[in-house]
Write an enzyme that holds these catalytic residues in place. Structure first.
Site, PDB file in Angstrom:
ATOM      1  N   GLU A 269      20.479  77.944  20.493  1.00  0.00           N
ATOM      2  CA  GLU A 269      20.120  78.248  21.879  1.00  0.00           C
ATOM      3  C   GLU A 269      19.863  76.953  22.650  1.00  0.00           C
ATOM      4  OE1 GLU A 269      16.633  80.872  24.146  1.00  0.00           O
ATOM      5  OE2 GLU A 269      16.447  80.321  22.030  1.00  0.00           O
ATOM      6  N   LYS A 329      22.371  86.514  27.503  1.00  0.00           N
ATOM      7  CA  LYS A 329      21.248  87.211  26.883  1.00  0.00           C
ATOM      8  C   LYS A 329      20.780  88.346  27.777  1.00  0.00           C
ATOM      9  CE  LYS A 329      16.693  86.442  24.812  1.00  0.00           C
ATOM     10  NZ  LYS A 329      15.589  85.485  24.587  1.00  0.00           N
ATOM     11  N   CYS A 379      17.778  84.265  20.422  1.00  0.00           N
ATOM     12  CA  CYS A 379      16.338  84.238  20.206  1.00  0.00           C
ATOM     13  C   CYS A 379      15.852  85.589  19.673  1.00  0.00           C
ATOM     14  CB  CYS A 379      15.618  83.836  21.493  1.00  0.00           C
ATOM     15  SG  CYS A 379      13.875  83.422  21.257  1.00  0.00           S
TER      16      CYS A 379
END
Length: 510
Positions: A269, A329, A379
């Site tokens: 990320e 995301k 994440c």
């Protein structure tokens, strides 16, 4: 004349302060099972003791005990949020600690309500009461994992990833395992209070655990193997977005991407920490050109967007002969990636860059790599198995493997790394899919479709991990029903069990 049933053993009466301290101690103690997963039995014992206490007190007190257990459980399992808010966000220590306490206490209201209702509705018979306790426990966990975007970290099923109940994951998922944990723990406790039945619950629990350990179902088949390279930059969080350090951080990741010769190379990320308008001139074009030909595909994290359209926390894929792939995301972190209504004042007290992202589209397509369909998640998106399941509606386009791109350097050197690894392992068990974890500080690992770590790097060290990952085709029962109905089947089943235990006296008194 009908024989008289033996009187149930009365639980000892404890003072309220001692009772609350005991409940809190049990909640905190059982979080050890989320770190030392070989101690999965510890969770069963703590849940049994909580069930024992709430079965012997008034509803109001039972609710207080459940709340104390849950609050200590969450504080012990997520105390590292203090580090992100205080050390890296600049929030005063007292305010950061208060925020962790407030969040834990608020989310534990669900468990408090569950134990309070249990104390009010219980019938005094071990098995029906254990079913009622487990059903209400499940409803409380679903509420914590879904309401207000959900926070399912340290959901009870994760402590069982190395226990015999892990074999249930492809059938009922992590929440279903949590139901069984609560059922077995409560059954032991309630049977112990019944003379002549004390060993029934324990014997039944041992039998269930023994049976579960022998179940080795396989619902998927191999779809081929990829050679993979995973990068772990170990960039200190205080340097990651600092202008004077960004160039060095970027260069290490770029060098790792360019040097890879495997089928797929994955960087974590925000491995590229620059916004598009901040990137060095010609950088993007040259990086894309490197992967325009040859055998290697690249997947890496980068923030995208601009002030006018907004920003996204994204991963980009480069593949030979194809347009670039993009995944944005979707499940954002409250306060870290989006600002809940009415809390802008709170986030403005912290120094967290890029704290208000746009959401990505649901059910995003996978990244094609040599016949494999690699589904990125960023994440803590891998906490939400029901959302990953949405990609399995059509088996022909379903992922054959997952890739998690993370940076939990926000939380320092602590148990969060191992907790997140176990969460990814649970997803592999639920879907029987490998998980590639490319992280900034750890745990960078390759997890196979059985939830076992086959390759890994030492956390908090810079390194490059190379290995093989076998893709899988086919659907587990969990993937099938969760992709179509989400978590509704579990909620409806829990509600039906609770109603049956409360509204059907004949059943409850057997």
């Amino acid at each position: 004349m009908a024989p008289r049933l033996p009187r149930a053993v009365e639980a000892p009466q404890l003072s309220l302060p001692f009772d609350l301290i005991l409940a809190a101690a049990l909640g905190a103690w059982h979080t050890l099972a989320y770190f030392y997963t070989e101690a999965w039995w510890l969770q069963l014992g703590c849940v049994a003791l909580l069930a024992w206490r709430v079965s012997s007190v008034a509803p109001a007190r039972a609710a207080a005990l459940g709340w104390a257990f849950g609050t200590a459980w969450l504080i012990a399992g997520t105390w590292w949020m203090f580090i992100s808010m205080h050390r890296y966000g600049g929030l005063p220590a007292w305010m950061a600690a208060g925020a962790v306490l407030a969040l834990s206490g608020f989310l534990s209201l669900y468990l408090g309500a569950a134990t309070g209702l249990f104390a009010r509705w219980r019938r005094g018979r071990p098995l029906p009461d254990a079913l009622l306790f487990a059903a209400l426990w499940l409803i409380a966990e679903l509420a914590r994992g879904v309401v207000f975007t959900g926070f399912p970290w340290v959901a009870s099923g994760y402590a069982q990833v190395d226990g015999p109940l892990a074999t249930l994951a492809p059938w009922v998922g992590v929440y279903g395992i949590g139901f069984v944990v609560a059922l077995l723990g409560a059954w032991v406790a309630f049977a112990w209070l019944q003379p002549g039945r004390r060993w029934v619950g324990a014997a039944a629990t041992v039998a269930v655990l023994a049976l579960a350990s022998t179940v080795h179902s396989s619902f998927t088949r191999s779809s081929g193997t990829l050679s993979v390279t995973l990068l772990q930059g170990n960039i200190p969080q205080e340097e990651k977005f600092a202008t004077e350090h960004q160039g060095a951080a970027l260069q290490w990741h770029v060098d790792g991407l360019l040097a890879a010769t495997s089928d797929l190379v994955v960087a974590p990320e925000t491995a590229v920490p620059f916004l598009p308008q901040q990137m060095p001139e010609g950088f993007w074009e040259s990086l894309r050109g490197r992967f325009a030909t040859g055998p290697t595909h690249a997947l890496f994290g980068v923030p995208l967007g601009d002030d006018e359209t907004g920003y996204t926390n994204s991963s980009v894929g480069f593949a030979p002969g194809r347009a670039e792939y993009r995944y944005d995301k979707r499940h954002l972190v409250p306060f870290g990636e989006f600002i809940p209504f009415g809390f802008r004042w709170f986030t403005q007290l912290m120094n967290i860059p890029l704290g208000d992202f746009n959401r990505g589209v649901p059910n995003a397509p996978s990244f094609a790599v040599d016949g494999q369909r690699v589904a990125p998640n960023i994440c803590y998106e891998d906490l939400f198995g029901e959302e990953l399941a949405a990609r399995f509606v059509d088996p022909a386009t379903a992922p054959t493997m997952f890739a998690n791109l993370s940076n939990i350097g926000w939380f320092g050197d602590n148990i969060a790394v191992d907790q997140h690894l176990h969460i990814s392992r649970m997803r592999s068990l639920e879907f029987e899919r490998p998980m590639l974890r490319a992280t900034n500080t750890g745990a960078t690992a390759i997890i196979d479709h059985r939830g076992q770590v086959t390759h890994s790097l030492k956390p908090y060290a810079r390194g490059i991990l190379e290995g093989q990952a076998q893709g899988r085709e086919g659907l587990t029962p969990f993937a099938w029903w969760a992709s179509r109905f989400g978590l509704w089947p579990l909620l409806l089943a829990a509600a039906a069990i609770a109603v049956a235990c409360v509204a059907l006296p004949r059943f409850a008194r057997r």
